[in-house]
Scaffold this motif. Structure first.
Motif, PDB file in Angstrom:
ATOM      1  N   TYR A  43       0.834  -1.211   0.000  1.00  0.00           N
ATOM      2  CA  TYR A  43       0.000   0.000   0.000  1.00  0.00           C
ATOM      3  C   TYR A  43       0.863   1.253   0.000  1.00  0.00           C
ATOM      4  O   TYR A  43       0.506   2.262  -0.628  1.00  0.00           O
ATOM      5  CB  TYR A  43      -0.910  -0.018   1.231  1.00  0.00           C
ATOM      6  N   ALA A  44       2.010   1.184   0.693  1.00  0.00           N
ATOM      7  CA  ALA A  44       2.922   2.339   0.682  1.00  0.00           C
ATOM      8  C   ALA A  44       3.472   2.590  -0.715  1.00  0.00           C
ATOM      9  O   ALA A  44       3.724   3.741  -1.105  1.00  0.00           O
ATOM     10  CB  ALA A  44       4.067   2.107   1.667  1.00  0.00           C
ATOM     11  N   LEU A  45       3.654   1.526  -1.499  1.00  0.00           N
ATOM     12  CA  LEU A  45       4.180   1.677  -2.865  1.00  0.00           C
ATOM     13  C   LEU A  45       3.100   2.079  -3.853  1.00  0.00           C
ATOM     14  O   LEU A  45       3.312   2.954  -4.705  1.00  0.00           O
ATOM     15  CB  LEU A  45       4.822   0.359  -3.327  1.00  0.00           C
ATOM     16  N   TYR A  46       1.939   1.447  -3.765  1.00  0.00           N
ATOM     17  CA  TYR A  46       0.929   1.602  -4.801  1.00  0.00           C
ATOM     18  C   TYR A  46      -0.329   2.337  -4.336  1.00  0.00           C
ATOM     19  O   TYR A  46      -1.268   2.493  -5.120  1.00  0.00           O
ATOM     20  CB  TYR A  46       0.518   0.226  -5.335  1.00  0.00           C
ATOM     21  N   GLY A  47      -0.349   2.757  -3.084  1.00  0.00           N
ATOM     22  CA  GLY A  47      -1.505   3.493  -2.602  1.00  0.00           C
ATOM     23  C   GLY A  47      -1.526   4.913  -3.139  1.00  0.00           C
ATOM     24  O   GLY A  47      -0.666   5.326  -3.929  1.00  0.00           O
ATOM     25  N   PRO A  48      -2.515   5.705  -2.717  1.00  0.00           N
ATOM     26  CA  PRO A  48      -2.625   7.088  -3.207  1.00  0.00           C
ATOM     27  C   PRO A  48      -1.390   7.903  -2.851  1.00  0.00           C
ATOM     28  O   PRO A  48      -0.894   7.853  -1.724  1.00  0.00           O
ATOM     29  CB  PRO A  48      -3.873   7.611  -2.485  1.00  0.00           C
ATOM     30  N   SER A  49      -0.865   8.633  -3.841  1.00  0.00           N
ATOM     31  CA  SER A  49       0.284   9.519  -3.599  1.00  0.00           C
ATOM     32  C   SER A  49      -0.197  10.806  -2.947  1.00  0.00           C
ATOM     33  O   SER A  49      -1.396  11.063  -2.812  1.00  0.00           O
ATOM     34  CB  SER A  49       0.979   9.825  -4.924  1.00  0.00           C
ATOM     35  N   ARG A  50       0.758  11.638  -2.512  1.00  0.00           N
ATOM     36  CA  ARG A  50       0.399  12.919  -1.915  1.00  0.00           C
ATOM     37  C   ARG A  50      -0.353  13.791  -2.912  1.00  0.00           C
ATOM     38  O   ARG A  50      -1.281  14.518  -2.548  1.00  0.00           O
ATOM     39  CB  ARG A  50       1.660  13.633  -1.438  1.00  0.00           C
ATOM     40  N   PHE A  51       0.066  13.700  -4.165  1.00  0.00           N
ATOM     41  CA  PHE A  51      -0.617  14.472  -5.197  1.00  0.00           C
ATOM     42  C   PHE A  51      -2.079  14.038  -5.310  1.00  0.00           C
ATOM     43  O   PHE A  51      -2.981  14.868  -5.376  1.00  0.00           O
ATOM     44  CB  PHE A  51       0.104  14.288  -6.531  1.00  0.00           C
ATOM     45  N   GLU A  52      -2.302  12.740  -5.296  1.00  0.00           N
ATOM     46  CA  GLU A  52      -3.669  12.240  -5.430  1.00  0.00           C
ATOM     47  C   GLU A  52      -4.507  12.567  -4.196  1.00  0.00           C
ATOM     48  O   GLU A  52      -5.703  12.865  -4.299  1.00  0.00           O
ATOM     49  CB  GLU A  52      -3.638  10.735  -5.661  1.00  0.00           C
ATOM     50  N   GLN A  53      -3.883  12.502  -3.027  1.00  0.00           N
ATOM     51  CA  GLN A  53      -4.618  12.802  -1.810  1.00  0.00           C
ATOM     52  C   GLN A  53      -5.057  14.264  -1.754  1.00  0.00           C
ATOM     53  O   GLN A  53      -6.029  14.601  -1.079  1.00  0.00           O
ATOM     54  CB  GLN A  53      -3.759  12.469  -0.588  1.00  0.00           C
ATOM     55  N   ALA A  54      -4.323  15.135  -2.459  1.00  0.00           N
ATOM     56  CA  ALA A  54      -4.670  16.554  -2.475  1.00  0.00           C
ATOM     57  C   ALA A  54      -5.748  16.892  -3.494  1.00  0.00           C
ATOM     58  O   ALA A  54      -6.236  18.025  -3.522  1.00  0.00           O
ATOM     59  CB  ALA A  54      -3.412  17.392  -2.747  1.00  0.00           C
ATOM     60  N   LEU A  55      -6.103  15.931  -4.343  1.00  0.00           N
ATOM     61  CA  LEU A  55      -7.098  16.189  -5.376  1.00  0.00           C
ATOM     62  C   LEU A  55      -8.504  16.224  -4.789  1.00  0.00           C
ATOM     63  O   LEU A  55      -8.802  15.525  -3.803  1.00  0.00           O
ATOM     64  CB  LEU A  55      -7.031  15.102  -6.457  1.00  0.00           C
ATOM     65  N   PRO A  56      -9.399  16.996  -5.361  1.00  0.00           N
ATOM     66  CA  PRO A  56     -10.799  16.968  -4.918  1.00  0.00           C
ATOM     67  C   PRO A  56     -11.437  15.623  -5.232  1.00  0.00           C
ATOM     68  O   PRO A  56     -10.958  14.864  -6.079  1.00  0.00           O
ATOM     69  CB  PRO A  56     -11.448  18.102  -5.718  1.00  0.00           C
ATOM     70  N   ASN A  57     -12.531  15.339  -4.570  1.00  0.00           N
ATOM     71  CA  ASN A  57     -13.153  14.020  -4.654  1.00  0.00           C
ATOM     72  C   ASN A  57     -13.635  13.694  -6.067  1.00  0.00           C
ATOM     73  O   ASN A  57     -13.579  12.541  -6.507  1.00  0.00           O
ATOM     74  CB  ASN A  57     -14.318  13.944  -3.667  1.00  0.00           C
ATOM     75  N   TRP A  58     -14.081  14.685  -6.822  1.00  0.00           N
ATOM     76  CA  TRP A  58     -14.636  14.403  -8.152  1.00  0.00           C
ATOM     77  C   TRP A  58     -13.571  13.949  -9.142  1.00  0.00           C
ATOM     78  O   TRP A  58     -13.872  13.283 -10.125  1.00  0.00           O
ATOM     79  CB  TRP A  58     -15.369  15.633  -8.691  1.00  0.00           C
TER      80      TRP A  58
END
Length: 567
Positions: free
Chosen positions: A186-201
């Motif tokens: 999960y640390a390798l393939y989970g959501p990156s910081r960039f993705e976590q900062a994206l809005p839900n849509w």
């Protein structure tokens, strides 16, 4: 009869009871299988509640489908039943199991392409359709490998194990080893910081199966890669214009295109696989593509260095190689080009092996490379048989040197110089400077006349029809003088005049003379022929006797056998 009938009915009843008694354990054994077809444990996931009624984990296919359905219904606590949580204390299994199930589902959706061909709807996972020559043909299994993920320098196996807790029924769950690797995956393939900062849509699924930011990000990634490649090209072009030394220009030429490939591939790798962390389907395509980019860049760099070294060792200029004194150089140049082709083929095979071994393409997609190798080989071999035949033929030319770079040949009635021997075709330079491109296989299968294979010297000739009363000896003396004065007629002792035939038109004489340079044979032949005709006309004026025929076809009218008038 009655006692006998009673005895027979009693025997039948006894047989029926015995058969029924034996069938009940057999049926139970069919459900569970022999002891070697499961892993025995004292208890399994005691910290979880009872298995929901809509979940079935008695078969591999049912276990995976139940896990994915529970995650899709936002029930991670139920999906935890498909994980072997034996290494987690019972009081923490409920909370920890739901967390691990959620993370594991994210990893599966993003990077794993499960091999559903290995998920059978049988409790014992016996593959009845498997070939009899397979190692596990007809054997029940208790562990199934359904996927592989890269984990740094190693690999993580996604495996289902069949476990029997106590006296209960065997069930299929993800193995303890697989569960223990979920946090690292999960640390390798989970959501990156960039993705976590994206809005839900932006993280919602589209009708294409990809998320919104993936659909937008992939074209942007390709545009950025193209822009980076263009900037790299302009940079190297600017450096090449400023470079003045031979080695600096050679180095820039050798690393220009490899650098462009590396830059564009790195942009795609970082943007698509590190920043956006695209899903498993897209990643399974991008991973081998980026690896191919790096392999091709290394091969281009190696081939450029090899070409530079070959240019320093031997010349490949067909005009220079055509010199009769360069016979050894022609052989070396042909051998060098053959060695280059061998190294190129070897590089392609090694690069292909590296891509297949590193990217795990076939295992990720669920294909068996060994099982499909025969069919793939037949298909590729049939489709590319003409190309492969030409490549082997070009290697054959390099080895037997039947035609060398710089050789002069007569191919299909045309005088040509062998200019290049490529993988699939031979490039011939015609006398008028046009190029004749011939497939290598056709070139080898057809007959051609070589003027340079053994000895470059040739006997040229000019056939001229003379008058019936021509002075052959006087014209022979003039011909010897012509040969002595021509710089390309080297061996004057080989000059001679022979009479080939005689008919009503006159005497046909052949004037022979040797020429050592095949490049000058045709021009010398034309020049000597013109000089002979000029000498014949001068001899006529001096002696008053005809040397060349003076009549025409009209003079042939009359009696049969009439000769052409000499004037």
């Amino acid at each position: 009869m009655c006692p006998i009938l009673a005895v027979m009915m009693g025997l039948r009843f006894l047989i029926f009871v015995v058969a029924l008694a034996l069938a009940v354990p057999a049926a139970a054994q069919d459900q569970s299988g022999p002891p070697g077809t499961w892993f025995p444990v004292e208890a399994l996931n005691t910290g979880l509640g009872p298995l929901p009624d809509d979940m079935s984990i008695r078969t591999p296919q049912g276990a995976v489908e139940s896990f994915l359905d529970a995650i899709a219904d936002d029930r991670p606590e139920d999906a935890a039943h498909v994980l072997d949580l034996s290494e987690i204390p019972p009081d923490a299994q409920a909370a920890r199991g739901a967390e691990l199930a959620t993370k594991f589902a994210v990893v599966l959706k993003r990077r794993a392409i499960l091999s559903y061909s290995a998920l059978l709807e049988r409790p014992d996972a016996l593959d009845a359709a498997q070939s009899s020559s397979a190692a596990l043909a007809g054997e029940p299994r208790r562990s199934l490998l359904i996927g592989i993920l890269e984990k740094g320098d190693s690999e993580a196996a996604i495996r289902l194990n069949r476990i029997r807790p106590g006296d209960g029924d065997p069930v299929w769950v993800f193995s303890r080893r697989t569960v223990s690797q979920i946090p690292a995956l999960y640390a390798l393939y989970g959501p990156s910081r960039f993705e976590q900062a994206l809005p839900n849509w932006l993280v919602q699924k589209t009708i294409l199966g990809t998320r919104v930011f993936e659909t937008i990000g992939l074209p942007i990634t390709l545009i950025l890669a193209g822009f980076a490649g263009r900037i790299t090209f302009l940079l190297f072009r600017s450096l090449a214009r400023r470079a003045s030394g031979y080695w600096s220009r050679t180095a820039l030429r050798a690393i220009r295109w490899p650098s462009i490939l590396i830059v564009t591939t790195t942009v795609v790798l970082v943007a698509a696989l590190k920043i956006f962390t695209v899903s498993g389907t897209v990643a399974s395509i991008l991973t081998p593509v980026t690896l191919i980019g790096y392999v091709v860049a290394v091969m281009l760099f190696a081939m450029t260095l090899l070409d530079t070294a070959l240019d320093r060792i031997v010349t490949f200029d067909a005009d220079n190689l055509a010199d009769p004194d360069n016979s050894t150089v022609r052989a070396q140049a042909t051998l060098m080009t053959g060695a280059r082709r061998v190294l190129m083929v070897g590089g392609v095979l090694i690069g292909t092996g590296i891509v297949l071994a590193s990217a795990n393409v076939f295992r990720s997609l669920g294909f068996s490379l060994l099982a499909s190798a025969g069919a793939v080989t037949l298909i590729v071999g049939f489709a590319a048989q003409h190309i492969l035949g030409n490549i082997l033929a070009s290697l054959q030319i390099s080895l037997n040197r039947s035609a060398r770079i710089g050789d002069q040949i007569i191919f299909e009635g045309q005088f040509c110089t062998v200019e290049r021997i490529h993988f699939t075709y031979v490039q011939l330079k015609k006398w008028n400077a046009n190029r004749l491109v011939v497939p290598v296989s056709y070139f080898l299968s057809d007959t051609f006349e070589s003027w340079s294979l053994v000895d470059a010297s040739m006997i040229c000739s000019a056939e001229i029809t003379l008058a019936q009363r021509a002075d052959i000896d006087a014209l022979r003396d003039r011909f010897m003088t012509i040969c002595k004065e021509d710089e390309f007629v080297t061996d004057r002792s080989g000059c001679t005049v022979v009479i080939l035939s005689q008919d009503a038109f006159g005497i046909v004489a052949r004037f022979q003379f040797p020429v050592d340079d095949p490049n000058q044979t045709w021009a010398t032949e034309c020049r000597v022929r013109e000089a002979i005709l000029t000498a014949a006309q001068a001899l006529e004026e001096e002696t008053g006797n005809p040397v060349l025929p003076q009549g025409s076809l009209d003079d042939m009218d009359g009696a049969p056998g009439a000769s052409v008038s000499a004037g």
